[in-house]
Scaffold this motif. Structure first.
Motif, PDB file in Angstrom:
ATOM      1  N   UNK A   1       1.251  -1.558  -0.047  1.00  0.00           N
ATOM      2  CA  UNK A   1       0.169  -0.237  -0.037  1.00  0.00           C
ATOM      3  C   UNK A   1       1.019   1.388  -0.094  1.00  0.00           C
ATOM      4  N   UNK A   2       0.486   2.235  -0.586  1.00  0.00           N
ATOM      5  CA  UNK A   2       1.598   3.220  -0.697  1.00  0.00           C
ATOM      6  C   UNK A   2       2.876   3.180  -0.954  1.00  0.00           C
ATOM      7  N   UNK A   3       3.205   2.382  -1.817  1.00  0.00           N
ATOM      8  CA  UNK A   3       3.920   2.004  -2.587  1.00  0.00           C
ATOM      9  C   UNK A   3       5.735   1.832  -1.275  1.00  0.00           C
ATOM     10  N   UNK A   4       4.723   0.915   0.086  1.00  0.00           N
ATOM     11  CA  UNK A   4       5.529   0.548   0.923  1.00  0.00           C
ATOM     12  C   UNK A   4       5.402  -0.599   1.339  1.00  0.00           C
ATOM     13  N   UNK A   5       6.352  -1.542   2.085  1.00  0.00           N
ATOM     14  CA  UNK A   5       6.360  -2.806   2.291  1.00  0.00           C
ATOM     15  C   UNK A   5       6.899  -3.272   3.789  1.00  0.00           C
ATOM     16  N   UNK A   6       6.266  -3.890   4.039  1.00  0.00           N
ATOM     17  CA  UNK A   6       7.149  -4.103   5.487  1.00  0.00           C
ATOM     18  C   UNK A   6       7.732  -3.398   6.775  1.00  0.00           C
ATOM     19  N   UNK A   7       7.051  -2.581   6.645  1.00  0.00           N
ATOM     20  CA  UNK A   7       6.587  -1.603   7.672  1.00  0.00           C
ATOM     21  C   UNK A   7       5.487  -1.084   8.565  1.00  0.00           C
ATOM     22  N   UNK A   8       5.532  -0.775   9.635  1.00  0.00           N
ATOM     23  CA  UNK A   8       4.647  -0.634  10.086  1.00  0.00           C
ATOM     24  C   UNK A   8       4.144   1.437   9.846  1.00  0.00           C
ATOM     25  N   UNK A   9       2.939   1.475   9.790  1.00  0.00           N
ATOM     26  CA  UNK A   9       2.960   3.475   9.542  1.00  0.00           C
ATOM     27  C   UNK A   9       1.672   3.504   9.976  1.00  0.00           C
ATOM     28  N   UNK A  10       1.014   4.938   9.910  1.00  0.00           N
ATOM     29  CA  UNK A  10       0.228   5.566   9.997  1.00  0.00           C
ATOM     30  C   UNK A  10      -0.705   5.495   8.704  1.00  0.00           C
ATOM     31  N   UNK A  11      -1.914   4.723   8.408  1.00  0.00           N
ATOM     32  CA  UNK A  11      -2.859   5.177   7.322  1.00  0.00           C
ATOM     33  C   UNK A  11      -4.142   5.323   7.943  1.00  0.00           C
ATOM     34  N   UNK A  12      -4.614   5.473   6.609  1.00  0.00           N
ATOM     35  CA  UNK A  12      -6.450   4.956   7.170  1.00  0.00           C
ATOM     36  C   UNK A  12      -7.200   4.202   7.159  1.00  0.00           C
ATOM     37  N   UNK A  13      -7.210   3.233   7.643  1.00  0.00           N
ATOM     38  CA  UNK A  13      -7.959   2.196   7.725  1.00  0.00           C
ATOM     39  C   UNK A  13      -9.627   1.911   8.070  1.00  0.00           C
ATOM     40  N   UNK A  14     -10.329   0.936   7.319  1.00  0.00           N
ATOM     41  CA  UNK A  14     -11.749   0.899   7.563  1.00  0.00           C
ATOM     42  C   UNK A  14     -11.170  -0.668   9.018  1.00  0.00           C
ATOM     43  N   UNK A  15     -11.668  -0.628  10.436  1.00  0.00           N
ATOM     44  CA  UNK A  15     -12.026  -1.250  11.743  1.00  0.00           C
ATOM     45  C   UNK A  15     -13.138  -2.182  11.786  1.00  0.00           C
ATOM     46  N   UNK A  16     -13.345  -3.077  12.040  1.00  0.00           N
ATOM     47  CA  UNK A  16     -14.420  -4.021  12.854  1.00  0.00           C
ATOM     48  C   UNK A  16     -13.571  -4.755  13.398  1.00  0.00           C
TER      49      UNK A  16
END
Length: 71
Positions: A20-35
């Motif tokens: 996602x957003x051209x990035x891999x193998x990293x934790x980063x703040x992004x918008x996500x749908x939570x359930x």
């Protein structure tokens, strides 16, 4: 609350990126749908060139900080 009540709300979260957003193998703040299952989907918005550059600078900064951590 979003997870407990399976609200499927979009929120800013720290998530593992796998392309996602051209990035891999990293934790980063992004918008996500939570359930109930946690992160259901990472929302991907089009970033213009400047925004993409700024996002890349942020992930590079995160990676640099991780490299300084003692293992």
């Amino acid at each position: 609350k979003a997870i407990l009540h399976d609200e499927r709300n979009m929120m800013s979260v720290s998530a593992s990126l796998n392309g996602e957003y051209g990035e891999k193998d990293i934790f980063c703040g992004v918008p996500a749908i939570l359930g109930m299952e946690g992160i259901i989907e990472i929302a991907q918005f089009h970033l213009n060139e400047e925004e993409q550059s700024q996002f890349k600078a942020s992930t590079n900064a995160i990676r640099s900080l991780i490299e300084t951590l003692p293992l």
